[in-house]
Structures are given as structure tokens and as C-alpha cells.
Scaffold this active site. Structure first.
Site: not given
Length: 341
Positions: A150, A153, A155-157, A174, A225
Site C-alpha cells: 500500500g 500511511g 495501514g499495511k503494517t 520492512e 507488510d
């Protein structure tokens, strides 16, 4: 989110003459606090037809939901006591609890649930009664490797963390915070773009080679992520034409050696929402990011997704979803992921 369910035991009514009870325990992951949780449970009881006791004695009831433990918290209020009082004296409570949380310690007695259970009379009347597990509805563990991508910012993590936690997955994050070129890049893009992208590519290649290729014996799948393809997307934006040409040649050689995800998820959010998220999380070196830069990244991912034929891709629009703090939104995301498996 239901994580585990225990066997169901049929036992005689305790403390009064009545019908037999069916007893079990479930392990639940929730973002609600204890008081919010007990309020929800009491509402479920009312919805299922439970009525208040007519006196001070125990009596038949259609449903009885209690909180036995809430992490290692000790709570003693008028409306809630945790750990549940007298639970350690009741086989019909402790035996199913031990089946899903035997190694957990009772925060007051300082003994494991299994130790306490072993001191009680054993129950033998197990009932063949299955409670559907959430992972049956959301078969995340049916695949080996999920990559969540994504924009900055998006929200992937956060999503990868929730999925790993709820479904016993190995999380690969990452290591951007360790990259010394990143804050320098945001101050002087032209000067530090190439060393930044090269260092990211080398680190992503090494991490994905080591962490994804070697499955953790204690985890059922891997969720990351990021995926290495982001190196190509970001470098096309940040590098000069000649630099990008060289970079792409190196990337293609490394890409052939990497494990491909079984499912590639792209989280879409509008640029305005992304800027709000970036401001909210407060990383100093990100605060000067402009919407135009985010738009370029968005377009880069869109071009990649349209041209991709080798990966199974699921695009999820999370612009109006708060899957971190709202369980219903989180379940909506899981539903969309499930539809792609």
C-alpha cells in the site's frame, strides 16, 4: 475474534435441581476493554432470552457468559471480578479452560491453569458439539505467504500485525527505520535517491530470502507488510532515467530468485486520508510529504497491478475503514481477503 474453542462438557446443574448444563471456554482476541466486553456479553445474554434471577439462588438459564481471565489483569469492581471468583474450584470451568490455555497463569493464585485443573476431579462426559472457528470462516492459514502492500500511511503494517497475531502467522516487517538514508532522502531527494533505493533493495532481498523462504516451525504461514516489487515502483519515481535503467537490471536479476506471495494485497486509500494518517503517526521525516508524491506512488502501484499476470492480487479500498480500532471493519477486510483465497 475467536482464536480457540475448548471441548464442550455436559454436567449436572450445580447448586440447584435443574437441567444439565453445557460448558465450554473460548479464547477471544478483542480490542475492547474488560468493562466494555462484559457489557457486550450481557447484551448477548439478553438477546438470547436470559432474564434476571428471581431470587438469590441459582436457577436454570438459557445462556451464561462470563469473563474468566483478561490477560493478566486483576479486576474487583461491583460489576466485574476478574479472575472469575471460585473458578479454581469448578471442574466444569477449569477443564475446558485448560484445553485452550493450560500454560496461562492465574494472576492471583500464581499457578498455571493446568496445575489447578489437575487438582480437581476430572470430567469425562465430553459432548460432540463443534463451535465453528473463525479460521474456518477466514481460511488465512490455507496459504503460505501473504504480502500486504500500500501507499505510505495505508495501514499495511497494522493489518499484517493483526493478521499474524490472530491467525498464528510469522510477521515480516520492512526495516525502514534502520535505513540511514531515509531521513536524508526526505531532506535532499535528488542527492540521496539512488543510495536509498539501492540500500532498500539489498535489505528487502536479504530479508525476504531469509525470513520468507525459511518457515517458522511455530507459525502456520508468513505475512509481510511489503513485497520487493515496491522497490521498482518507488525507484521509478525517485531516480533519474539512467539510474532507473541500471537499477531495473539489478532488480530483475534479484527478483527471479525470490519466493512469490500466494496472495498479494494492495490497500487503497485516497491521498487526503493518507496525509491524515501520516500526520497522525507523527514521524518527523514524513511530515513534508506532499499529496503529489503520494499520487505518483498510487499511480505506480496501479500500473503494476494492471500489468501483472504472475501474482494473485486483491485490491481492498480501506479509505472509509478503521480496521485497527473497529472490529467490524477488520472483519470486512478479512472477508475480502477470504474471497481471494
Amino acid at each position: 475474534m475467536i482464536i480457540k474453542t475448548a471441548p464442550v462438557y455436559e454436567v449436572p446443574a450445580a447448586g440447584f435441581t435443574g437441567r444439565n448444563f453445557l460448558n465450554t471456554c473460548i479464547l477471544v482476541h478483542s480490542h475492547k476493554n474488560p468493562l466494555e466486553t462484559i457489557t457486550i456479553l450481557q447484551q448477548i445474554e439478553r438477546d438470547l432470552g436470559r432474564v434476571p434471577r428471581s431470587g438469590d439462588t441459582y436457577e436454570d438459564r438459557v445462556i451464561d457468559l462470563d469473563i474468566l481471565l483478561f490477560d493478566d489483569q486483576i479486576i474487583n469492581t461491583d460489576s466485574l471480578q476478574v479472575p472469575h471468583p471460585r473458578m479454581e474450584k469448578r471442574s466444569f470451568v477449569m477443564q475446558p479452560l485448560a484445553a485452550i490455555a493450560g500454560k496461562v497463569y492465574h494472576p492471583v493464585l500464581k499457578k498455571s491453569i493446568q496445575e489447578i485443573t489437575d487438582s480437581l476431579e476430572s470430567l469425562n462426559n465430553k459432548v460432540s458439539f463443534e463451535i465453528p472457528l473463525s479460521r474456518k470462516r477466514y481460511p488465512i492459514t490455507d496459504i503460505n505467504f501473504i504480502a500486504i502492500e500500500g501507499n505510505i500511511g495505508s495501514g499495511k503494517t497494522s493489518l499484517s500485525h493483526k493478521i499474524a497475531e490472530d491467525f498464528n502467522g510469522k510477521q515480516v516487517l520492512e526495516r525502514f527505520a534502520d535505513n540511514p538514508f531515509l531521513p536524508l532522502f526526505y531532506k535532499d531527494t535528488e542527492r540521496y535517491a539512488f543510495p536509498l533505493e539501492m540500500s532498500f533493495l539489498a535489505d528487502r532481498y536479504q530479508q525476504l530470502s531469509d525470513d520468507v523462504a525459511q518457515q517458522d516451525l511455530f507459525s502456520e504461514f508468513t505475512v509481510a507488510d511489503y513485497y520487493v516489487i515496491k522497490s521498482l515502483i518507488f525507484s521509478k519515481i525517485t531516480l533519474e532515467k539512467e539510474e532507473y535503467s541500471l537499477y531495473k537490471r539489478l532488480f530483475n536479476m534479484m527478483y527471479k530468485e525470490l519466493v512469490k506471495p500466494d496472495l498479494y494485497i494492495y490497500l487503497y486509500q485516497t491521498e487526503d486520508r493518507l496525509l491524515q494518517n501520516i500526520k497522525k503517526r507523527g514521524r518527523d521525516y514524513e511530515q513534508n510529504i506532499e499529496a503529489s508524491y503520494l499520487s505518483q506512488i498510487q499511480q505506480g502501484y496501479a500500473d503494476f497491478i494492471r500489468s501483472q499476470q504472475d501474482l494473485k492480487i486483491k485490491v481492498i479500498d480501506v479509505t472509509d475503514l478503521d480496521f485497527v480500532n473497529n472490529q467490524e471493519d477488520y472483519l470486512k477486510v478479512l472477508e475480502q481477503i477470504t474471497s481471494a483465497i
